[in-house]
Design a protein around this motif. Sequence first.
Motif, mmCIF file in Angstrom:
data_model
loop_
_atom_site.group_PDB
_atom_site.id
_atom_site.type_symbol
_atom_site.label_atom_id
_atom_site.label_comp_id
_atom_site.label_asym_id
_atom_site.label_seq_id
_atom_site.Cartn_x
_atom_site.Cartn_y
_atom_site.Cartn_z
ATOM 1 N N GLU A 200 1.166 3.257 2.817
ATOM 2 C CA GLU A 200 0.285 4.420 2.740
ATOM 3 C C GLU A 200 -0.565 4.342 1.476
ATOM 4 O O GLU A 200 -0.146 3.758 0.477
ATOM 5 C CB GLU A 200 1.109 5.716 2.722
ATOM 6 N N GLN A 201 -1.761 4.917 1.533
ATOM 7 C CA GLN A 201 -2.593 4.971 0.329
ATOM 8 C C GLN A 201 -1.821 5.675 -0.784
ATOM 9 O O GLN A 201 -1.232 6.741 -0.584
ATOM 10 C CB GLN A 201 -3.897 5.707 0.621
ATOM 11 N N GLY A 202 -1.820 5.067 -1.986
ATOM 12 C CA GLY A 202 -1.102 5.641 -3.117
ATOM 13 C C GLY A 202 0.322 5.157 -3.262
ATOM 14 O O GLY A 202 0.971 5.447 -4.273
ATOM 15 N N ASP A 203 0.843 4.427 -2.271
ATOM 16 C CA ASP A 203 2.200 3.883 -2.390
ATOM 17 C C ASP A 203 2.269 2.876 -3.531
ATOM 18 O O ASP A 203 1.286 2.185 -3.830
ATOM 19 C CB ASP A 203 2.618 3.180 -1.096
ATOM 20 N N LEU A 204 3.452 2.772 -4.152
ATOM 21 C CA LEU A 204 3.667 1.753 -5.173
ATOM 22 C C LEU A 204 3.576 0.380 -4.521
ATOM 23 O O LEU A 204 4.275 0.085 -3.555
ATOM 24 C CB LEU A 204 5.037 1.916 -5.828
ATOM 25 N N LEU A 205 2.697 -0.453 -5.068
ATOM 26 C CA LEU A 205 2.450 -1.777 -4.499
ATOM 27 C C LEU A 205 3.208 -2.850 -5.275
ATOM 28 O O LEU A 205 3.930 -3.665 -4.695
ATOM 29 C CB LEU A 205 0.942 -2.068 -4.536
#
Length: 463
Positions: A200-205
């Motif tokens: 999801e957008q904003g998830d820790l990558l």
Amino acid sequence: MPGLPHPHDPAAREDHEQHGTRQDGQQPTVQWAQWDEARRIAYGLPQPLPNILLPLAQCQDEVLAEAVTAEMPVPHYASAAADGWAVAGDGPWRIRVPQPTETDERLLLTLPPEKRMLPVVELTAGEATHVNTGDAVPFGTTAVLEAHRGHVVPADPTAQIPEDTEHGRKPEEGDTLEDATPAAPLVKNQDVRAVGEEIEQGDLLLRAGRKLNPVHLGLAASAGHDMLPVRRRPRVTVLLGFANVVEDGIPGPGEVRDSLSLQLPAVLHELGANVDQVRRVADGAQGTVSALTESPMGANSLLDARAEIVVTTGGTGHGEDDHVRQALEELDAHLIIDGVAQEPAHGVILAKLPEDGPVVLALPGSPLSAITGLLTVGHALIAGATGEGMPVTRRITAGQGLDPAGVTRIIPAYLQDGRVVPEPATGPAMLSGLAHADVLLVVPEDGMKPGQDMEVVPLPWRV
């Protein structure tokens, strides 16, 4: 110049402990620092350098400075996970096919091939359109019916419709699609890769502190990143002596084949530094003074002037060849460490040039001594500059005993059946032991016993 006492002479330590801060506010020179003390001093010496942003293509093997989150969801559009039919609602479904962009065939031919058809972008209940794996599914799609399950019923069974030699009859607008296996009903989003299904957008990558590998870079690109924040590597200039060194071929009697110009830059890069220059320095104190104060002419001079660390080799003893210490004193450098109480690499010197000049890490000239000093004191110095934690050591059970030597020894060793065993070739000029080693073994002054819990320094190329 008067010599210093032997590194394991207690008088040397007592003399140091009796001195406080110098009148100029600087800490006094530590003579014959214990090996772990030398690492701590080196680590605390530099101010951490600011982080930098690098393009993804330049981030391989760099250390991520900050946690990175996804700029967009992955996937960022709903797509087909199988070849077949995007369907909306329950079947049977009326087939829709892409339509020409222009009704006038002459105008149509003026357009690029990829712009001649209008894709189906939306489905309402009871409609379907053909999709391939990875295609964006139209808005309103509830599932993808795999190709082998779809049965097409022509709207006009008597019509003469051209055949597609590879796939059979081409479906047309208004044909009907039926599910050939109705006993296994479709479930919502079957074979549809939903938006954000993976990330999801904003998830820790990626977490801070990761050493970036090619998969990390691919993941960052897939989530919308073009650049990443990484720890800046300190810029290093390496100064090598000329004395009796042969750079290629077979050396003659009294000569040695150069190995440090190959090893040092590579090891420095492994430890987190960037080597801007490797230069030969004229023998003697004046040659070292010139090298530390004068940038060479030409394109490299700007790079040299911006070095944060200077690494030298040779001339750190206490005899006639002691030219590095003499040069540092002539330049009014602050000697921070003058000798380390270990073998090999007892001749390591750590100094700071005045007027916010670079740190000088002076290493012995013997190959194993130089690399050992770099992997202990040098690694800690670079870690302090990059803002990483103190380089860690490990504890491993000794596989054999070693007699006391009266001084801490840092020697190449290998791992066998979960135990650490010293390599046989451990002389200061020997490289074969280190070439086959898994770790550096720290042997205290009183030696080592089989089964003893020992401290080891991991080798960066073996981690």
